[in-house]
Design a protein around this motif. Structure first.
Motif, mmCIF file in Angstrom:
data_model
loop_
_atom_site.group_PDB
_atom_site.id
_atom_site.type_symbol
_atom_site.label_atom_id
_atom_site.label_comp_id
_atom_site.label_asym_id
_atom_site.label_seq_id
_atom_site.Cartn_x
_atom_site.Cartn_y
_atom_site.Cartn_z
ATOM 1 N N SER A 161 -13.698 -1.314 -52.612
ATOM 2 C CA SER A 161 -13.862 -2.510 -51.791
ATOM 3 C C SER A 161 -14.047 -2.136 -50.330
ATOM 4 O O SER A 161 -13.710 -1.028 -49.895
ATOM 5 C CB SER A 161 -12.653 -3.440 -51.937
ATOM 6 O OG SER A 161 -11.472 -2.806 -51.490
ATOM 7 N N ALA A 162 -14.599 -3.061 -49.578
ATOM 8 C CA ALA A 162 -14.789 -2.898 -48.142
ATOM 9 C C ALA A 162 -14.845 -4.280 -47.515
ATOM 10 O O ALA A 162 -15.241 -5.255 -48.164
ATOM 11 C CB ALA A 162 -16.076 -2.121 -47.842
ATOM 12 N N CYS A 163 -14.431 -4.362 -46.266
ATOM 13 C CA CYS A 163 -14.445 -5.642 -45.549
ATOM 14 C C CYS A 163 -15.360 -5.562 -44.332
ATOM 15 O O CYS A 163 -15.530 -4.502 -43.722
ATOM 16 C CB CYS A 163 -13.034 -6.024 -45.100
ATOM 17 S SG CYS A 163 -12.018 -6.760 -46.398
ATOM 18 N N TYR A 164 -15.925 -6.709 -44.006
ATOM 19 C CA TYR A 164 -16.770 -6.848 -42.825
ATOM 20 C C TYR A 164 -16.331 -8.089 -42.049
ATOM 21 O O TYR A 164 -15.868 -9.061 -42.649
ATOM 22 C CB TYR A 164 -18.241 -7.001 -43.221
ATOM 23 C CG TYR A 164 -18.841 -5.783 -43.882
ATOM 24 C CD1 TYR A 164 -19.587 -4.868 -43.144
ATOM 25 C CD2 TYR A 164 -18.662 -5.541 -45.244
ATOM 26 C CE1 TYR A 164 -20.146 -3.745 -43.756
ATOM 27 C CE2 TYR A 164 -19.210 -4.419 -45.857
ATOM 28 C CZ TYR A 164 -19.953 -3.528 -45.106
ATOM 29 O OH TYR A 164 -20.497 -2.423 -45.711
ATOM 30 N N ARG A 165 -16.493 -8.042 -40.723
ATOM 31 C CA ARG A 165 -16.243 -9.206 -39.879
ATOM 32 C C ARG A 165 -17.578 -9.776 -39.407
ATOM 33 O O ARG A 165 -18.417 -9.045 -38.863
ATOM 34 C CB ARG A 165 -15.401 -8.834 -38.665
ATOM 35 C CG ARG A 165 -13.893 -8.826 -38.907
ATOM 36 C CD ARG A 165 -13.142 -8.797 -37.581
ATOM 37 N NE ARG A 165 -11.717 -8.798 -37.745
ATOM 38 C CZ ARG A 165 -10.980 -9.889 -37.954
ATOM 39 N NH1 ARG A 165 -11.573 -11.070 -38.051
ATOM 40 N NH2 ARG A 165 -9.678 -9.800 -38.064
ATOM 41 N N TYR A 166 -17.753 -11.079 -39.596
ATOM 42 C CA TYR A 166 -18.987 -11.733 -39.146
ATOM 43 C C TYR A 166 -19.104 -11.586 -37.631
ATOM 44 O O TYR A 166 -18.170 -11.888 -36.882
ATOM 45 C CB TYR A 166 -18.970 -13.209 -39.531
ATOM 46 C CG TYR A 166 -20.140 -13.981 -38.970
ATOM 47 C CD1 TYR A 166 -21.448 -13.642 -39.290
ATOM 48 C CD2 TYR A 166 -19.940 -15.055 -38.097
ATOM 49 C CE1 TYR A 166 -22.526 -14.342 -38.769
ATOM 50 C CE2 TYR A 166 -21.009 -15.767 -37.580
ATOM 51 C CZ TYR A 166 -22.291 -15.411 -37.911
ATOM 52 O OH TYR A 166 -23.355 -16.097 -37.399
ATOM 53 N N SER A 167 -20.296 -11.135 -37.184
ATOM 54 C CA SER A 167 -20.472 -10.843 -35.760
ATOM 55 C C SER A 167 -21.681 -11.498 -35.114
ATOM 56 O O SER A 167 -21.847 -11.413 -33.893
ATOM 57 C CB SER A 167 -20.573 -9.319 -35.564
ATOM 58 O OG SER A 167 -21.652 -8.788 -36.325
ATOM 59 N N GLY A 168 -22.536 -12.160 -35.882
ATOM 60 C CA GLY A 168 -23.673 -12.811 -35.242
ATOM 61 C C GLY A 168 -24.831 -13.028 -36.189
ATOM 62 O O GLY A 168 -24.758 -12.673 -37.368
ATOM 63 N N SER A 169 -25.904 -13.605 -35.662
ATOM 64 C CA SER A 169 -27.067 -13.912 -36.489
ATOM 65 C C SER A 169 -28.345 -13.771 -35.680
ATOM 66 O O SER A 169 -28.325 -13.790 -34.447
ATOM 67 C CB SER A 169 -26.971 -15.335 -37.055
ATOM 68 O OG SER A 169 -26.971 -16.290 -36.000
ATOM 69 N N THR A 170 -29.434 -13.623 -36.396
ATOM 70 C CA THR A 170 -30.760 -13.549 -35.785
ATOM 71 C C THR A 170 -31.703 -14.474 -36.540
ATOM 72 O O THR A 170 -31.663 -14.535 -37.767
ATOM 73 C CB THR A 170 -31.314 -12.108 -35.840
ATOM 74 O OG1 THR A 170 -30.571 -11.284 -34.951
ATOM 75 C CG2 THR A 170 -32.776 -12.065 -35.416
ATOM 76 N N HIS A 171 -32.513 -15.191 -35.803
ATOM 77 C CA HIS A 171 -33.520 -16.084 -36.386
ATOM 78 C C HIS A 171 -34.899 -15.514 -36.073
ATOM 79 O O HIS A 171 -35.202 -15.176 -34.931
ATOM 80 C CB HIS A 171 -33.391 -17.485 -35.777
ATOM 81 C CG HIS A 171 -34.451 -18.432 -36.240
ATOM 82 N ND1 HIS A 171 -35.164 -19.239 -35.374
ATOM 83 C CD2 HIS A 171 -34.917 -18.710 -37.477
ATOM 84 C CE1 HIS A 171 -36.016 -19.979 -36.058
ATOM 85 N NE2 HIS A 171 -35.886 -19.665 -37.342
#
Length: 249
Positions: A161-171
């Motif tokens: 398993s691994a975890c990630y933190r949401y950090s942004g988006s691109t359109h």
């Protein structure tokens, strides 16, 4: 002899990069129009991942991220939502990444020819569906499901398993996508997930744009809240809930 070997290695690297660029371009150009009858979206039953809302979501993360060769689930810990995952390569048109089956609105596909989930380098590319009239993960994401810092847990068939933190988006609009950019494909930068979904539907059902959602790999002791910085691999990427408007040609 050494000079010839170096030249051969350089040629191989150029060919690999060129092939990936072609696959990326085909992904952004492929036909995303929906069939005349929109498939019945499959909505997962949210799985409760904690008994009390005060528990730190990172409590469900490993003390150190593990490389995942066969991902089977993704859980949005802050939303008690668990979804199935598939490992896919190129689609029939040679575009990367291939998308999940058409009626599986809450299934995520991992592009298995790029960096592994849990890797300490590069973007692990994911894809999921957006339906023109709602009922898929992409619709929820495009409507603002994630908040800065939300935790994503990915699990493998072997218990890794691994975890990630949401950090942004691109359109980005399909017509403006540059296959040479690193907004989606990047094997050398900071460790991230890049989840791409369709957006900007035309009346005929064709998706004219893409949204890419990023998460930074959580490393070290979860209690210490260490997160691998994505600053080195965020060309065109912005902070959470901010969209980049591509330059018009």
């Amino acid at each position: 002899m050494r000079r010839k070997t170096r030249i051969a290695l350089i040629v191989v690297a150029v060919v690999v990069v060129a092939a990936l660029a072609v696959a990326a371009a085909r992904f952004f150009q492929r036909d995303t129009s929906e069939p005349a009858v929109t498939p019945e979206p499959t909505t997962p039953t949210p799985t409760q991942t904690s008994q009390t809302p005060t528990v730190d979501p990172l409590a469900g993360c490993p003390s150190a991220p593990e490389q995942i060769t066969d991902p089977i689930s993704m859980t949005l810990l802050d939303h008690d939502l668990e979804m199935p995952m598939l490992s896919l390569g190129l689609d029939e048109a040679g575009a990367a990444p291939a998308a999940p089956p058409g009626n599986e609105g809450y299934t995520i596909a991992w592009y298995d020819q790029g960096p592994l989930l849990g890797s300490t380098q590069g973007k692990a590319v994911l894809s999921s569906h957006t339906f023109q009239y709602g009922g898929a993960l992409g619709n929820d994401l495009n409507d603002g499901l994630l908040s800065d810092g939300d935790v994503v847990l990915v699990g493998g068939s072997d218990g890794s398993s691994a975890c990630y933190r949401y950090s942004g988006s691109t359109h980005v609009m399909v017509a403006d996508y540059d296959p040479a950019s690193d907004i989606l494909y990047d094997e050398q930068g900071a460790p991230q997930i890049a989840l791409v979904v369709c957006s900007d539907y035309a009346p005929d059902g064709e998706a004219l744009g893409r949204m890419i959602y990023y998460g930074d790999l959580v490393t070290g002791d979860p209690a210490g809240d260490d997160t691998a910085s994505g600053e080195a691999a965020t060309s065109g990427q912005t902070s959470a809930d901010t969209q980049v408007q591509p330059v018009q040609r």
